[in-house]
Design a protein around this motif. Structure first.
Motif, PDB file in Angstrom:
ATOM      1  N   ASP A   1       0.811  -1.216   0.000  1.00 20.56           N
ATOM      2  CA  ASP A   1       0.000   0.000   0.000  1.00 20.56           C
ATOM      3  C   ASP A   1       0.846   1.269   0.000  1.00 20.56           C
ATOM      4  O   ASP A   1       0.399   2.317  -0.466  1.00 20.56           O
ATOM      5  CB  ASP A   1      -0.914   0.031   1.227  1.00 20.56           C
ATOM      6  N   ARG A   2       2.047   1.183   0.545  1.00 20.60           N
ATOM      7  CA  ARG A   2       2.868   2.379   0.692  1.00 20.60           C
ATOM      8  C   ARG A   2       4.340   2.008   0.655  1.00 20.60           C
ATOM      9  O   ARG A   2       4.712   0.830   0.705  1.00 20.60           O
ATOM     10  CB  ARG A   2       2.516   3.098   2.006  1.00 20.60           C
ATOM     11  N   VAL A   3       5.188   3.028   0.585  1.00 22.95           N
ATOM     12  CA  VAL A   3       6.621   2.829   0.395  1.00 22.95           C
ATOM     13  C   VAL A   3       7.382   3.654   1.441  1.00 22.95           C
ATOM     14  O   VAL A   3       7.016   4.798   1.726  1.00 22.95           O
ATOM     15  CB  VAL A   3       7.059   3.263  -1.020  1.00 22.95           C
ATOM     16  N   LEU A   4       8.418   3.067   2.009  1.00 22.81           N
ATOM     17  CA  LEU A   4       9.362   3.797   2.844  1.00 22.81           C
ATOM     18  C   LEU A   4      10.612   4.047   1.998  1.00 22.81           C
ATOM     19  O   LEU A   4      11.307   3.110   1.610  1.00 22.81           O
ATOM     20  CB  LEU A   4       9.732   3.004   4.097  1.00 22.81           C
ATOM     21  N   VAL A   5      10.866   5.314   1.689  1.00 25.42           N
ATOM     22  CA  VAL A   5      11.985   5.712   0.832  1.00 25.42           C
ATOM     23  C   VAL A   5      13.084   6.283   1.726  1.00 25.42           C
ATOM     24  O   VAL A   5      12.849   7.229   2.484  1.00 25.42           O
ATOM     25  CB  VAL A   5      11.538   6.764  -0.195  1.00 25.42           C
ATOM     26  N   CYS A   6      14.300   5.727   1.625  1.00 25.50           N
ATOM     27  CA  CYS A   6      15.387   6.110   2.524  1.00 25.50           C
ATOM     28  C   CYS A   6      16.547   6.751   1.774  1.00 25.50           C
ATOM     29  O   CYS A   6      16.970   6.266   0.724  1.00 25.50           O
ATOM     30  CB  CYS A   6      15.904   4.886   3.278  1.00 25.50           C
ATOM     31  N   LEU A   7      17.077   7.821   2.361  1.00 28.15           N
ATOM     32  CA  LEU A   7      18.208   8.560   1.815  1.00 28.15           C
ATOM     33  C   LEU A   7      19.349   8.516   2.825  1.00 28.15           C
ATOM     34  O   LEU A   7      19.164   8.826   4.009  1.00 28.15           O
ATOM     35  CB  LEU A   7      17.794   9.999   1.535  1.00 28.15           C
ATOM     36  N   SER A   8      20.526   8.154   2.361  1.00 31.07           N
ATOM     37  CA  SER A   8      21.635   7.838   3.249  1.00 31.07           C
ATOM     38  C   SER A   8      22.435   9.061   3.686  1.00 31.07           C
ATOM     39  O   SER A   8      22.256  10.176   3.202  1.00 31.07           O
ATOM     40  CB  SER A   8      22.562   6.820   2.574  1.00 31.07           C
ATOM     41  N   TYR A   9      23.365   8.791   4.588  1.00 35.45           N
ATOM     42  CA  TYR A   9      24.232   9.792   5.180  1.00 35.45           C
ATOM     43  C   TYR A   9      25.516   9.954   4.358  1.00 35.45           C
ATOM     44  O   TYR A   9      25.745   9.254   3.373  1.00 35.45           O
ATOM     45  CB  TYR A   9      24.568   9.397   6.614  1.00 35.45           C
ATOM     46  N   CYS A  10      26.359  10.874   4.774  1.00 37.71           N
ATOM     47  CA  CYS A  10      27.611  11.173   4.092  1.00 37.71           C
ATOM     48  C   CYS A  10      28.531   9.946   4.086  1.00 37.71           C
ATOM     49  O   CYS A  10      28.829   9.379   5.136  1.00 37.71           O
ATOM     50  CB  CYS A  10      28.287  12.332   4.834  1.00 37.71           C
TER      51      CYS A  10
ATOM     52  N   GLY B   1      21.439  12.878   4.811  1.00 35.96           N
ATOM     53  CA  GLY B   1      20.208  12.460   4.157  1.00 35.96           C
ATOM     54  C   GLY B   1      18.985  13.214   4.651  1.00 35.96           C
ATOM     55  O   GLY B   1      17.983  13.311   3.932  1.00 35.96           O
ATOM     56  N   SER B   2      19.044  13.775   5.883  1.00 35.71           N
ATOM     57  CA  SER B   2      17.907  14.563   6.370  1.00 35.71           C
ATOM     58  C   SER B   2      17.770  15.842   5.554  1.00 35.71           C
ATOM     59  O   SER B   2      16.659  16.287   5.246  1.00 35.71           O
ATOM     60  CB  SER B   2      18.065  14.873   7.861  1.00 35.71           C
TER      61      SER B   2
ATOM     62  N   LEU C   1       7.591  13.340   6.323  1.00 34.11           N
ATOM     63  CA  LEU C   1       9.020  13.536   6.170  1.00 34.11           C
ATOM     64  C   LEU C   1       9.671  13.216   7.514  1.00 34.11           C
ATOM     65  O   LEU C   1       9.336  13.826   8.533  1.00 34.11           O
ATOM     66  CB  LEU C   1       9.289  14.992   5.769  1.00 34.11           C
ATOM     67  N   VAL C   2      10.579  12.228   7.516  1.00 31.67           N
ATOM     68  CA  VAL C   2      11.256  11.823   8.748  1.00 31.67           C
ATOM     69  C   VAL C   2      12.731  12.194   8.630  1.00 31.67           C
ATOM     70  O   VAL C   2      13.433  11.700   7.744  1.00 31.67           O
ATOM     71  CB  VAL C   2      11.112  10.313   9.007  1.00 31.67           C
ATOM     72  N   VAL C   3      13.182  13.093   9.497  1.00 31.69           N
ATOM     73  CA  VAL C   3      14.577  13.539   9.482  1.00 31.69           C
ATOM     74  C   VAL C   3      15.261  12.996  10.728  1.00 31.69           C
ATOM     75  O   VAL C   3      14.766  13.141  11.841  1.00 31.69           O
ATOM     76  CB  VAL C   3      14.667  15.071   9.397  1.00 31.69           C
ATOM     77  N   SER C   4      16.398  12.366  10.519  1.00 32.41           N
ATOM     78  CA  SER C   4      17.050  11.610  11.587  1.00 32.41           C
ATOM     79  C   SER C   4      18.519  12.027  11.706  1.00 32.41           C
ATOM     80  O   SER C   4      19.239  12.060  10.704  1.00 32.41           O
ATOM     81  CB  SER C   4      16.959  10.109  11.265  1.00 32.41           C
ATOM     82  N   GLY C   5      18.945  12.367  12.928  1.00 24.40           N
ATOM     83  CA  GLY C   5      20.354  12.607  13.182  1.00 24.40           C
ATOM     84  C   GLY C   5      20.951  13.786  12.445  1.00 24.40           C
ATOM     85  O   GLY C   5      22.163  13.818  12.227  1.00 24.40           O
TER      86      GLY C   5
ATOM     87  N   LEU D   1      13.953  12.578  14.547  1.00 22.52           N
ATOM     88  CA  LEU D   1      14.564  11.581  15.416  1.00 22.52           C
ATOM     89  C   LEU D   1      15.989  12.049  15.703  1.00 22.52           C
ATOM     90  O   LEU D   1      16.709  12.456  14.785  1.00 22.52           O
ATOM     91  CB  LEU D   1      14.598  10.208  14.735  1.00 22.52           C
ATOM     92  N   TYR D   2      16.404  11.958  16.972  1.00 25.81           N
ATOM     93  CA  TYR D   2      17.733  12.459  17.323  1.00 25.81           C
ATOM     94  C   TYR D   2      18.254  11.717  18.542  1.00 25.81           C
ATOM     95  O   TYR D   2      17.498  11.401  19.466  1.00 25.81           O
ATOM     96  CB  TYR D   2      17.662  13.965  17.618  1.00 25.81           C
TER      97      TYR D   2
END
Length: 259
Positions: A20-29, A96-97, A118-122, A198-199
Motif C-alpha cells: 500500500d505504501r513505500v518507505l523511501v530512505c536517503l543515506s548519510y555522508c 540524508g535529512s 518527512l522523517v529527518v534523523s540525526g 529523530l535524534y
C-alpha cells in the motif's frame, strides 16, 4: 541523473509491488544502501522498502559522484519521483535529512505527489547548517578520514585493513563531504507535510536546540523523538528504527496528524 541510471538508483531489498505504501530512505555522508537493508525485516507487511543509491557507489559505482549539492538533490528527486505513484514516507539520516527536506520541497515545486510524512534523523536543521565540530572536512587527510570512519562505525576492520577498499571508502566520504559543504539553504523553503524528527541522546548538538530549529521549518505538523545512543543510535534501536515512525496504513494516511 545520468542517462540509464534511474533503475540502479533505487534498491528494493524485498520487492513488494502490491504494498500500500513505500518507505523511501536517503543515506548519510559516505554511506550507501547497506545499513538500511536490514529494515526489510521489520517494516510492516503493507510497506515496501525503497533505498536510494547516490551516484558513485554500489550498483552505481561507474556513475561519477555528484559534483555539488544541486546535482545530488536533482539525482535523488528523479529517483523518488519514480516512486511517488503510491503513498510514501521519505526518510533521511544525517546528510540524508537535508536531502530528504530538499527533495520534498523540490517535488512540491514540480507538482509531484509529496510524501505522507518527512522523517529527518540525526541531522541539524538546514538553515542551521554550520559545519559541526565532530564532522570531518573534505580537505582532511586520508588518515583523518579513516580514523573518523572507524570511530563512528562507518568502516569495518576488514575494510580498514584492505588498502584498496580503504581507498574507495575514503574517496566516497570525501566526495560526499564536498557535496555537503556546498549545500546552501534557500530562505523560505519549508516542510509542508508532517515532519518527524529523530535524534540521539548522545549526539553532538543539544536536543532542545535541534528540535526547535526543525520545528521552525515545519508547516504541516511536527513531532520530535529523542532516541538512545549517539549519531547512529544504539545498535538495536537502529535495527528496528522504522517501528519508531511507521504506524498502520490508516494512521499513516491521516494528513497533518502530527502536532
Amino acid at each position: 541523473m545520468q542517462k540509464g541510471s534511474s533503475a540502479a538508483a533505487v534498491f528494493r531489498p524485498r520487492p513488494r509491488p502490491r504494498a500500500d505504501r513505500v518507505l523511501v530512505c536517503l543515506s548519510y555522508c559516505g554511506g550507501g544502501t547497506v545499513p538500511f537493508r536490514q529494515w526489510a525485516e521489520v517494516v510492516p507487511d503493507d510497506v515496501e522498502l525503497a533505498l536510494i543509491c547516490y551516484p558513485g557507489r554500489e550498483a552505481r559505482f561507474g556513475v561519477p559522484f555528484a559534483r555539488d549539492w544541486v546535482a545530488l538533490r536533482d539525482d535523488a528527486v528523479e529517483a523518488v519521483r519514480g516512486l511517488a505513484g503510491r503513498p510514501y514516507t521519505l526518510f533521511g539520516h544525517s546528510m540524508g535529512s537535508w536531502v530528504a527536506f530538499e527533495v520534498a520541497a523540490q517535488l512540491e515545486r514540480l507538482g509531484v505527489a509529496p510524501p505522507m510524512e518527512l522523517v529527518v534523523s540525526g541531522g541539524t536543521a538546514p538553515h542551521k547548517r554550520e559545519l559541526r565540530d565532530d564532522v570531518p572536512r573534505s580537505s582532511d587527510s586520508d588518515e583523518a578520514l579513516v580514523a573518523w570512519m572507524r570511530e563512528f562505525g562507518q568502516m569495518s576492520p576488514v575494510v580498514a585493513n584492505e588498502p584498496e577498499l580503504r581507498r574507495m571508502a575514503v574517496e566516497l566520504l570525501r566526495a560526499d563531504l564536498g557535496v555537503s559543504e556546498s549545500y546552501r539553504y534557500a530562505g523560505g523553503t519549508r516542510a509542508r507535510v508532517p515532519l518527524r524528527l529523530l535524534y540521539g541522546t548522545r549526539d553532538a548538538e543539544p536536543f532542545p536546540v535541534v528540535e526547535q530549529d526543525w520545528k521552525s521549518l515545519a508547516d504541516g505538523g511536527f513531532e520530535a523523538h529523542q532516541l538512545p545512543g549517539g549519531h547512529f543510535y544504539e545498535t538495536d534501536v537502529w535495527a528496528g528504527l522504522p517501528r519508531r515512525f511507521l504506524g498502520s496504513a490508516a494512521k499513516a494516511g491521516r494528513s497533518g496528524a502530527l502536532s
